[in-house]
Write an enzyme that holds these catalytic residues in place. Structure first.
Site, PDB file in Angstrom:
ATOM      1  CG  ASP A   1       1.830  75.506  47.588  1.00 50.61           C
ATOM      2  OD1 ASP A   1       2.560  75.742  48.555  1.00 50.61           O
ATOM      3  OD2 ASP A   1       1.050  74.552  47.535  1.00 50.61           O
TER       4      ASP A   1
ATOM      5  CG  HIS B   1      -7.327  75.446  48.833  1.00 55.81           C
ATOM      6  ND1 HIS B   1      -8.187  75.052  49.828  1.00 55.81           N
ATOM      7  CD2 HIS B   1      -6.078  75.230  49.297  1.00 55.81           C
ATOM      8  CE1 HIS B   1      -7.482  74.628  50.849  1.00 55.81           C
ATOM      9  NE2 HIS B   1      -6.204  74.722  50.560  1.00 55.81           N
TER      10      HIS B   1
END
Ligand code: ACO
Length: 431
Positions: free
Chosen positions: A366, A308
């Site tokens: 996700d 991320h």
């Protein structure tokens, strides 16, 4: 605007330029370089905006090192446990948790707007049946400005408010219609007796031929997925919405731009890509092969659902999502799910592997959401549309905040030009 706590001096040649330093409520200080070009005749260079704040905002705060996500100051873990998506929508849009009466009023307003213009059904029919539901959503949400032009005047606060309510209310209907269209089933109208998440499930899975009763466990899990995705500060799609909106474009066009950006596999498209990857890995014994590929600089493969831009410790949403995955699969009686086994083992191995540890690569939101959505019966192509419908409230809240900001300017980044300097046109026979 935040408090200004002092300034920093930048010296370029023999010129000293004073740059104000702003203090946010939480987080690192921010150097204000707005006067830099005027005073110093230089630009800053920051591809991917890794060090650049593009706006000031009061909506969402992320501390990537601590793994903290706050909506209007409230930690995501508390909201995921105690709140529900429509309450979170209210919080993001208006800044405070609603009173009981405010919640009833808001819920009524949203519920009354869940149907779409009947003519939109014909608009859907222009798409090929095999179109990806995200492709359909980009088109249909963009087309809302043609169907609802009485809420496209960005200078009218009332129209902005109506557009926000319409967006939150209609986007589950549009996503469900995109799904139904892709599988050749009739559209199912919204049912106002159901809650927000339950209504979405009903529009996706009900058929006119028989009764469909929404499973409260699945509705709760869907609601949680929506909450966890509702906003995430100035990520790529939100920045796209803001940039599009900075020119005065109408909100529906801006949200369509956000949906287009979200579709990319480095962003919202990662949930589909992640489940496809887990399926491709297939069994636990094949994990080392994929870990090796992820580490190989000559192989473009990346572990989807890992890494991320901001979270360098853990993604707090992934933690909640993992618990939800266990809960939903357990409640549905799915105990030997091979994909979940692969996911858990992949996470375990990756978190111990020096490559992932050094680069601070952790599972993101996700990583587990696809497993839950699959267990609910959604095909992978619906994963990103569900992300989009959940994020719509964040996009519209950020858009509203921007339009109401007296410091709003059209977004217009500069560049570090590395092309040819001025040269004269040559005739074709001389080339
Ligand atoms: N697998 C393997 N290596 C990775 C991964 C990954 N998933 N993610 C990053 N890396 C490596 C990069 O190769 C790079 O290595 P290097 O320093 O040796 O060149 C290093 O980690 C830093 O990666 P960047 O791409 O520079 O980091 P950035 O902050 O730009 O990217 C991103 C973040 C796009 C999320 C990236 O981690 C990624 O592509 N992840 C996979 C896709 C994904 O899951 N996206 C969803 C993000 S969450 C969301 O949008 C809801």
């Amino acid at each position: 605007m935040a408090d200004t706590k002092g300034s920093a001096t930048l010296t370029i040649g023999n010129k000293a330029i004073d740059l104000p330093i702003h203090s946010p409520t939480v987080g690192p200080d921010v150097l204000d370089i707005r006067k830099l070009y005027a005073q110093g005749d230089v630009f800053t260079y920051d591809p991917g905006f890794t060090s650049t704040a593009s706006c000031s905002s009061t909506i969402t705060y992320i501390d990537g090192d601590k793994g903290e996500l706050l909506y209007r100051g409230y930690p995501i873990e508390q909201l995921a446990e105690k709140s529900h998506h429509l309450e979170v929508c209210y919080l993001l849009l208006y800044g405070e948790l609603p009173t009981a009466q405010q919640m009833v009023d808001f819920e009524t307003r949203v519920t009354r707007h869940t149907m779409v213009h009947e003519q939109m059904h014909y608009f859907f029919r222009g798409f090929r049946r095999d179109a990806h539901p995200m492709a359909t959503m980009v088109g249909v949400v963009g087309a809302m400005s043609a169907f609802y032009h009485d809420s496209t005047d960005v200078n009218d606060p009332w129209q902005r408010e109506v557009a926000a309510i319409r967006m939150v209310a209609k986007i589950p209907t549009i996503a469900a219609m995109a799904y139904k269209y892709s599988i050749g089933q009739p559209f199912v109208y919204p049912k106002n007796s159901l809650d927000y998440a339950g209504n979405f499930l009903h529009m996706c899975f009900a058929v006119p031929a028989e009764d469909y009763v929404v499973d409260p466990i699945l509705a709760k899990a869907m609601d949680r997925i929506m909450m966890l995705h509702a906003d995430h500060e100035q990520n790529a799609s939100t920045s796209t919405v803001r940039l599009a909106g900075s020119s005065g474009a109408n909100p529906f066009a801006c949200i369509a731009a956000g949906i287009a950006c979200l579709w990319g596999p480095a962003h919202g498209g990662a949930n589909q890509a992640c489940l496809e990857m887990l399926r491709e890995i297939g069994t636990v014994d094949r994990i080392p092969e994929f870990i090796a590929r992820a580490k190989d600089k000559n192989d473009p493969f990346r572990l989807m659902g890992f890494g991320h831009r901001v979270y360098k410790n853990f993604d707090p949403r992934a933690k909640v999502m993992k618990e939800s995955a266990d809960e939903v699969l357990g409640l549905l009686g799915i105990h030997d799910n091979e994909t979940l086994k692969v996911a858990k083992e992949l996470e375990r191995i990756a978190l111990e592997d020096p490559y992932f540890v050094e680069k601070k690569l952790y599972p993101n939101v996700d990583f587990y959401s696809g497993i839950i959505l699959e267990a609910m019966g959604f095909p992978t192509s619906m994963f990103t549309p569900i992300f989009a419908l959940s994020r719509a409230v964040g996009w519209i809240a950020q858009w509203k905040e921007m339009i109401g900001d007296p410091e709003l300017k059209i977004g217009r980044p500069r560049q570090l030009y590395t092309g040819a300097p001025r040269r004269d046109y040559s005739e074709v026979e001389e080339r």
